[in-house]
Design a protein around this motif. Structure first.
Motif: not given
Length: 363
Positions: A253-255, A272-273, A360-363
């Motif tokens: 996973t990349f943020v 944040r992608t 999304a539930t959060r980012s």
């Protein structure tokens, strides 16, 4: 007084009269007083009474607690790690240990803090993740398939190099051609070469020819990275594949924290992608498969992303700044982009995008 009486007086003055009372000494008087206060055997003048041994109950209890704690850590390492994950939420939290196996649950909730240009990972589990390639765990190498231990170690290192070249190279992130990543791909794998030609040249790629399936790209005129740090978390695993090949699976996973290009964001807006990729790579035996030394064959590649765009594919991530790209999402399909406990849905084929644009539930 006669002479006999005088002599007896002098003699009794020196020797004492038998039966006469004697005045006790000071120590005798002290011993008598102590005996009256504490009845029992009198204590001798030069006697010694050893001190009672101290009980060590506290040490025994402490040792027992330590043993139990070590046993819990040994039997339930993931659960113990979960107790400490996500409680801090800020960049002051201790770095999270490297991921060595698939977690059993999503990371804990974080304080609801907005990301800023100074702290782009604030309020995110990624605040405690490693930077760049350091967040991709490489397992110890062992001889597998047609490779000895040294060859497996080299294959694992080059597999991570491919992920770095495809998802962390600053030039690729600015939309340039992923030359280093392409150089690691088997030039004799026709389907992949065709995908590359189409994906990197088309202005309107389809879902199956989208370059984002393998490469992370942003339009430089639309968005730019905040700072030079991309947070990552993931691992490599490997096994023997077809025809003795060493098959390496990457799940990472990349943020990417981004802000509008040219500083056009309102109040320093940061988005944040979040991109999760699963790539299966085969290091083939050149005696059995046509390949080039030092190159890998792609078996499959899949993508899940959040805040990367919900419109038709453009070949670039499209962060939803302000009111941009506000397309209807599937409210029934809510996902946590930081939850790595579940595999990516690859039911759509070897190049699946993971389905509809979910909420999304959060980012």
């Amino acid at each position: 007084m006669s002479d006999e009486e005088w002599e007896r007086f002098l003699r009794e003055s020196v020797t004492g009269v038998p039966g006469a009372p004697v005045e006790p000494s000071a120590r005798a008087r002290e011993m008598e007083r102590r005996q009256q206060e504490r009845p029992g055997e009198p204590e001798g003048w030069r006697t010694y009474t050893p001190a009672r041994p101290r009980r060590r109950t506290g040490w025994y209890v402490t040792g027992l607690v330590v043993v139990v704690a070590l046993l819990v850590v040994t039997l339930f390492p993931q659960r113990v790690a979960g107790w400490f994950d996500g409680d801090d939420g800020g960049q002051d939290g201790a770095p999270q240990a490297a991921e060595s196996e698939r977690p059993r649950e999503a990371p804990g909730t974080e304080p609801d803090l907005r990301p800023t240009l100074a702290e782009p990972f604030r309020g995110s589990p990624a605040a405690r993740w490693a930077d760049g390639a350091a967040g991709i765990t490489v397992p110890p190498a062992e001889a597998t398939g047609w490779m000895d231990t040294a060859q497996v170690e080299r294959a694992l290192r080059r597999s991570r190099d491919f992920l770095v070249a495809a998802g962390l190279d600053s030039r690729v992130l600015r939309g340039e051609r992923p030359t280093k990543a392409i150089a690691l791909l088997n030039p004799h794998q026709e389907d992949v070469q065709e995908y590359l030609r189409t994906a990197l040249s088309s202005k309107a790629p389809s879902g199956r020819t989208d370059p984002l399936l393998l490469f992370s790209r942003f339009r430089p005129e639309q968005s730019r990275l905040v700072g030079d740090v991309v947070k990552t978390r993931g691992r490599l695993t490997y096994r023997e594949g077809r025809k003795g090949a060493v098959e390496v699976t990457a799940d990472v996973t990349f943020v990417y924290p981004v802000t509008p290009a040219g500083g056009g964001g309102r109040d320093g807006e940061v988005v944040r992608t979040i991109v999760r990729r699963q790539v299966v790579m085969s290091w083939d035996d050149p005696a059995r498969i046509i390949t080039e030394p030092g190159t890998l064959t792609l078996v499959s590649y899949a993508l899940d992303m959040t805040n990367g765009g919900c419109s038709a594919p453009t070949g670039y991530f499209v962060p939803p700044f302000g009111t941009d790209d506000k397309q209807d999402t599937d409210e029934a399909h809510r996902v946590d982009p930081y939850d790595r406990s579940k595999p990516i849905d690859t039911s759509g084929g070897t190049t699946a995008t993971g389905g509809n644009c979910a909420t999304a539930t959060r980012s």
